[in-house]
Write a protein that holds these residues in place. Structure first.
Motif, PDB file in Angstrom:
ATOM      1  N   PHE A 182      19.358   6.703   2.547  1.00 46.46           N
ATOM      2  CA  PHE A 182      20.272   5.987   1.657  1.00 46.46           C
ATOM      3  C   PHE A 182      19.509   5.188   0.620  1.00 46.46           C
ATOM      4  N   SER A 209      16.356  -5.987  -4.129  1.00 43.39           N
ATOM      5  CA  SER A 209      16.485  -7.442  -4.258  1.00 43.39           C
ATOM      6  C   SER A 209      15.201  -8.052  -4.782  1.00 43.39           C
ATOM      7  N   SER A 210      14.056  -7.501  -4.362  1.00 42.05           N
ATOM      8  CA  SER A 210      12.781  -8.036  -4.861  1.00 42.05           C
ATOM      9  C   SER A 210      12.676  -7.830  -6.362  1.00 42.05           C
ATOM     10  N   ILE A 258      13.822 -10.620  -8.240  1.00 43.31           N
ATOM     11  CA  ILE A 258      13.014 -11.842  -8.133  1.00 43.31           C
ATOM     12  C   ILE A 258      11.762 -11.746  -9.015  1.00 43.31           C
ATOM     13  N   LEU A 259      11.109 -10.574  -8.983  1.00 43.66           N
ATOM     14  CA  LEU A 259       9.871 -10.393  -9.760  1.00 43.66           C
ATOM     15  C   LEU A 259      10.230 -10.050 -11.205  1.00 43.66           C
ATOM     16  N   ARG A 260      10.586 -11.096 -11.937  1.00 44.84           N
ATOM     17  CA  ARG A 260      11.142 -10.861 -13.267  1.00 44.84           C
ATOM     18  C   ARG A 260      10.132 -10.351 -14.285  1.00 44.84           C
ATOM     19  N   THR A 261       8.894 -10.794 -14.173  1.00 46.77           N
ATOM     20  CA  THR A 261       7.923 -10.400 -15.188  1.00 46.77           C
ATOM     21  C   THR A 261       7.706  -8.898 -15.163  1.00 46.77           C
ATOM     22  N   PHE A 262       7.654  -8.332 -13.969  1.00 48.31           N
ATOM     23  CA  PHE A 262       7.393  -6.903 -13.876  1.00 48.31           C
ATOM     24  C   PHE A 262       8.655  -6.080 -14.111  1.00 48.31           C
ATOM     25  N   LEU A 292      18.095   2.384   4.148  1.00 47.27           N
ATOM     26  CA  LEU A 292      19.008   1.479   3.443  1.00 47.27           C
ATOM     27  C   LEU A 292      18.407   0.087   3.346  1.00 47.27           C
ATOM     28  N   GLY A 293      17.844  -0.391   4.473  1.00 47.54           N
ATOM     29  CA  GLY A 293      17.252  -1.725   4.478  1.00 47.54           C
ATOM     30  C   GLY A 293      16.079  -1.831   3.530  1.00 47.54           C
ATOM     31  N   VAL A 294      15.208  -0.835   3.551  1.00 50.70           N
ATOM     32  CA  VAL A 294      14.042  -0.846   2.663  1.00 50.70           C
ATOM     33  C   VAL A 294      14.505  -0.820   1.205  1.00 50.70           C
ATOM     34  N   ILE A 347      17.263   2.360   8.243  1.00 52.35           N
ATOM     35  CA  ILE A 347      16.001   1.799   7.776  1.00 52.35           C
ATOM     36  C   ILE A 347      15.837   2.053   6.281  1.00 52.35           C
ATOM     37  N   LEU A 395      13.834  -6.947   9.074  1.00 51.81           N
ATOM     38  CA  LEU A 395      14.033  -5.562   9.518  1.00 51.81           C
ATOM     39  C   LEU A 395      12.722  -4.795   9.541  1.00 51.81           C
ATOM     40  N   GLN A 432      23.710   2.516  -6.058  1.00 49.64           N
ATOM     41  CA  GLN A 432      24.526   3.493  -6.792  1.00 49.64           C
ATOM     42  C   GLN A 432      23.729   4.770  -7.060  1.00 49.64           C
ATOM     43  N   LEU A 478      10.705  -3.331  12.752  1.00 48.91           N
ATOM     44  CA  LEU A 478      10.415  -1.900  12.863  1.00 48.91           C
ATOM     45  C   LEU A 478       8.943  -1.658  13.135  1.00 48.91           C
ATOM     46  N   GLU A 524      17.316  -1.959  -0.018  1.00 44.07           N
ATOM     47  CA  GLU A 524      17.853  -3.274  -0.380  1.00 44.07           C
ATOM     48  C   GLU A 524      16.715  -4.268  -0.605  1.00 44.07           C
ATOM     49  N   LEU A 525      15.689  -4.150   0.242  1.00 42.03           N
ATOM     50  CA  LEU A 525      14.529  -5.041   0.112  1.00 42.03           C
ATOM     51  C   LEU A 525      13.902  -4.899  -1.271  1.00 42.03           C
ATOM     52  N   ASP A 530       5.584 -15.142 -10.953  1.00 43.18           N
ATOM     53  CA  ASP A 530       6.882 -14.938 -10.307  1.00 43.18           C
ATOM     54  C   ASP A 530       6.817 -15.301  -8.840  1.00 43.18           C
ATOM     55  N   TYR A 573      15.956  -8.287   5.233  1.00 44.33           N
ATOM     56  CA  TYR A 573      15.303  -6.979   5.125  1.00 44.33           C
ATOM     57  C   TYR A 573      13.840  -7.057   5.506  1.00 44.33           C
ATOM     58  N   ILE A 579      16.486 -11.485   0.517  1.00 40.72           N
ATOM     59  CA  ILE A 579      15.643 -10.407   1.039  1.00 40.72           C
ATOM     60  C   ILE A 579      15.101 -10.718   2.428  1.00 40.72           C
TER      61      ILE A 579
END
Lengths: 334, 433
Positions: free
Chosen positions: B73, B145-146, B149-153, B137-139, B135, A317, B262, A321, B141-142, A299, A314, A311
């Protein structure tokens, strides 16, 4: 890549160089445009945060409201009316939210205020879904702006995007003049760094807060109206953009207007460039040995930069930090 | 020094207090064992399991928000990662026939949560307050979103599934039927609740409260607030991982929704609506929110709107949550002045309910016209049938809304007066005593 000759002159650039240059020019333009749009929202968010001490979680929701109001009004009265009325409407809602929502909550502390705006963002999204549905609405570019502005190499750059850029630069300039040259701007500037002192000096802080909140949300709505036709106007647009907006504000430094500007452009450019790049680790170092082909390593090996683009803000970010916790140009600790 | 220490130390609990304390936990355990005998249907067992998971998750969230003052968050990250790791663990254990029974699997989820809490927590907890919220919230989202991307896992949009019945059997339990899953969840809920309660009684738990209230003084005392926040973050991640593991076991699937915004929002709603000021608050909130989200979704199409409105109402009018509202009455109950307040409540409740009814009527009618405009106009909201097409509906809802608001506003002022009177009676008693 064969390029048609223009006015008898031969373009001497070699094909791949021209394509690369084209990519850079177009991506830079798009990146600046996206960055300016981000700044339209981030500026309001930053000023509101500095003065009221509350990070308005629903700020992106006002951007969305702007887009949907713009869509509805442009259906009835045309785009130009919408561009004027929709931000005013959203700003009025912002004023009402500050007066009847945030102000009573203020005595319960900043966490309660943040939670209030969080709930508000949730409710606004639900209301938008009820009124306009979950699927994208058909918000079209006005026909008077629906032509290519100029052609770079082989790409037609749409006039509407130039218009978006002009509007955001005009508002940026207007904001700068108001902040630097007018009395109210002076007060706002003072309140950015010393909010308590401003109150002690006898300014009607409540009214200034209300005004700032209204103007901030109206700016977000302007961004919504002009971005609506170019991007997708859908009920999840606030949820998609909101987190990036907070990244901008934190990366730039909480409460720093120049920081928000730099971070907006930075993130706008980074994301636009990332989307247009197709490189991956397998492209750079050759395909992965078959032994690992079905593991999770595949992947990471196969993913392109364009796929990673969402991403990137982020990651930025987290890096900021670690290495500069107060943000690029931030001075405040909290 | 030792003299001061002995004089300020609270007296040791008496035998009756001890009995009360341990009796409470024993009662909770007995109730958990007896519940399926009272409500044995498959649906209610599923509901109980979901409530148990939600209780652990909300309490783990409250370690951050209520006890350390960190508004996150992105708490679902640790819940979701725990869930994913557990699904993979079940698959690996099942394939290799390792002698590990299902009941200990949630521990894997907990350790995953702990690991990622320890990994991401150090950066996140450098700052508190609004910066921490952004922070987190950002983490979140990170990670979310990852995950795509990492479909196998992470299995992409569809997620990863597992079969929980293929594991090493203990006491002949296959964990196929829901009743066995209920007991598994109930046992883990009890363990986790006791552990988290115990955590609040440790010196670390107390330091968390101190960091929440006054980080500067904590520094003066010689503690590093960052370290305290970090430890609280790790513990919170651990318990969130357990909750995620139980959810994954319950559904036998983990998908990207586990990690998403959510899920983070729901746990925040649950903890805050229940009340973050008391240990029991998130438990109440988890029960309330789970039942509400299951019940409301049957009754109305736009239950999420009502959900959000309830949350805003709690933030505006009852920042202590449900538990805070109830606990407010304890001094009045002790002073015996509670009956003085009750009639004014009754007076205020009637117009408030009328206002809410008007609001619901208006919302449902609008929903009828915008969401399903082609349908029959005779609609049902909350089991009450009405004709959305008739113009009188608008009049009725307007009258209820405006009239209810005007009357309710006056009545709530009267409630406050009655309240002040009742409270002052108690205070005078104190003074006299």
């Amino acid at each position: 890549m064969v390029r048609p000759e223009k006015s008898g002159r031969t373009i001497l650039l070699n094909a791949s160089g021209a394509a690369m240059l084209e990519l850079i020019v177009i991506s830079t333009l798009n990146g600046i445009l996206f960055g300016m749009l981000l700044f339209l929202m981030a500026s309001g968010l930053t000023v509101i945060f500095s003065m009221l001490g509350v990070l308005n979680f629903a700020h992106a929701s006002f951007y969305m409201l702007g887009a949907f109001f713009g869509f509805q009004i442009s259906r009835w009265f045309g785009f130009w009316t919408a561009l004027l009325i929709a931000p005013l409407l959203a700003g009025a809602i912002g004023v009402a939210v500050e007066r009847f929502g945030l102000r009573p909550v203020h005595r319960n502390g900043h966490v309660a205020e943040l939670l209030f705006t969080f709930g508000l963002a949730f409710v606004i999204e639900e209301i938008v879904q009820i009124i306009w549905g979950k699927s994208p609405v058909d918000f079209r570019i006005p026909s008077s702006l629906d032509f290519p502005a100029f052609t770079i190499f082989s790409t037609n750059y749409p006039a509407y995007k130039m218009f978006m850029l002009l509007v955001s630069i005009a508002i940026f300039a207007a904001l700068l003049i108001v902040l630097k040259k007018t009395r109210i701007g002076l007060i706002v500037q003072a309140a950015l760094t010393h909010p308590h002192m401003v109150a002690h000096l006898g300014h009607n802080v409540g009214r200034i807060f209300m005004l700032v909140f209204g103007v901030g949300t109206a700016l977000a709505a302007v961004a919504g109206v002009i971005a609506g036709p170019a991007l997708v106007t859908q009920s999840n647009m606030a949820g998609l953009l909101g987190p990036i907006l907070f990244v901008v504000v934190v990366v730039g430094g909480l409460g720093s207007l120049p920081g928000a500007f730099v971070a907006s452009l930075l993130i706008g450019l980074i994301q636009t460039f990332a989307v247009s790049m197709n490189g991956s680790l397998s492209g750079a170092f050759g395909p992965l040995s078959p032994a690992y082909a079905s593991t999770w390593l595949a992947d990471i090996w196969g993913v392109t930069i364009a796929q990673v683009a969402p991403i990137v803000p982020y990651v930025l970010l987290v890096l900021i930090l670690i290495f500069r916790p107060m943000g690029l140009l931030g001075t405040r600790e909290t | 020094m030792s003299e001061i220490a002995t004089t300020v130390a609270p007296p040791l609990p008496t035998a009756t207090e001890k009995l009360q304390f341990y009796g409470m936990w024993v009662t909770a355990a007995v109730v958990l064992v007896l519940l399926p005998h009272l409500f044995g249907s498959g649906g209610s067992l599923t509901t109980f399991s979901l409530i148990g998971i939600s209780i652990i998750f909300s309490l783990s969230y409250n370690i951050l928000l209520g006890q350390t003052g960190l508004l996150s968050f992105g708490h679902a990250v640790y819940y979701g990662l725990g869930g994913f790791l557990v699904i993979h663990a079940i698959n690996i254990i099942g394939a290799n026939k390792l002698p590990i029974p299902l009941p200990v699997i949630p521990l894997i989820g907990g350790l995953t949560g702990l690991f990622f809490g320890a990994l991401l927590g150090w950066v996140s907890t450098q700052r508190s307050g609004t910066a921490f919220a952004m922070i987190s919230l950002g983490v979140a989202e990170l990670i979310a979103s990852s995950a795509l991307i990492l479909r196998t896992f992470f299995g992409g949009e569809a997620g990863v599934s597992a079969n929980r019945t293929k594991l090493f059997k203990i006491f002949g339990w296959s964990f196929g039927p829901q009743i066995q899953i209920y007991y598994l969840v109930a046992a883990w809920t009890l363990i986790a609740v006791i552990a988290m309660y115990a955590l609040t009684r440790t010196p670390l738990g107390r330091m968390c409260n101190a960091v929440r209230d006054n980080p500067e003084r904590v520094q003066f005392v010689g503690y590093n607030p960052h370290v305290v926040r970090y430890l609280a973050f790790c513990f919170s991640g651990f318990f969130a991982g357990i909750a995620g593991a139980l959810a994954a076991i319950n559904f036998e699937i983990a998908n990207s929704a586990y990690l998403g915004a959510q899920q983070s929002g729901t746990v925040l709603f649950a903890a805050f609506i229940g009340g973050i000021g008391f240990f029991i608050g998130p438990i109440v909130g988890a029960i309330f929110v789970t039942i509400l989200s299951l019940g409301l979704s049957d009754l109305t199409q736009v239950w999420q709107l009502y959900f959000g409105l309830i949350f805003i109402a709690v933030v505006l009018f009852a920042p202590g949550g449900i538990t805070g509202l109830l606990m407010m009455h304890r001094p009045l109950l002790k002073a015996g002045t509670l009956p003085q307040v009750l009639p004014s409540y009754l007076f205020a409740l009637v117009p408030t309910l009328a206002m809410i009814a008007g609001l619901v009527l208006a919302v449902e009618t609008i929903v009828h016209y915008t969401v399903n405009p082609g349908d029959d106009s005779h609609i049902k909201a909350f089991g009450v049938p009405f004709d959305a097409a008739s113009p009188s509906i608008w009049a009725i809802s307007a009258v209820l809304l405006v009239g209810g608001f005007l009357v309710a506003r006056k009545d709530w002022v009267r409630v406050r007066e009655a309240w002040d009177k009742a409270a002052s009676v108690e205070r005078e008693k104190d003074v006299a005593a």
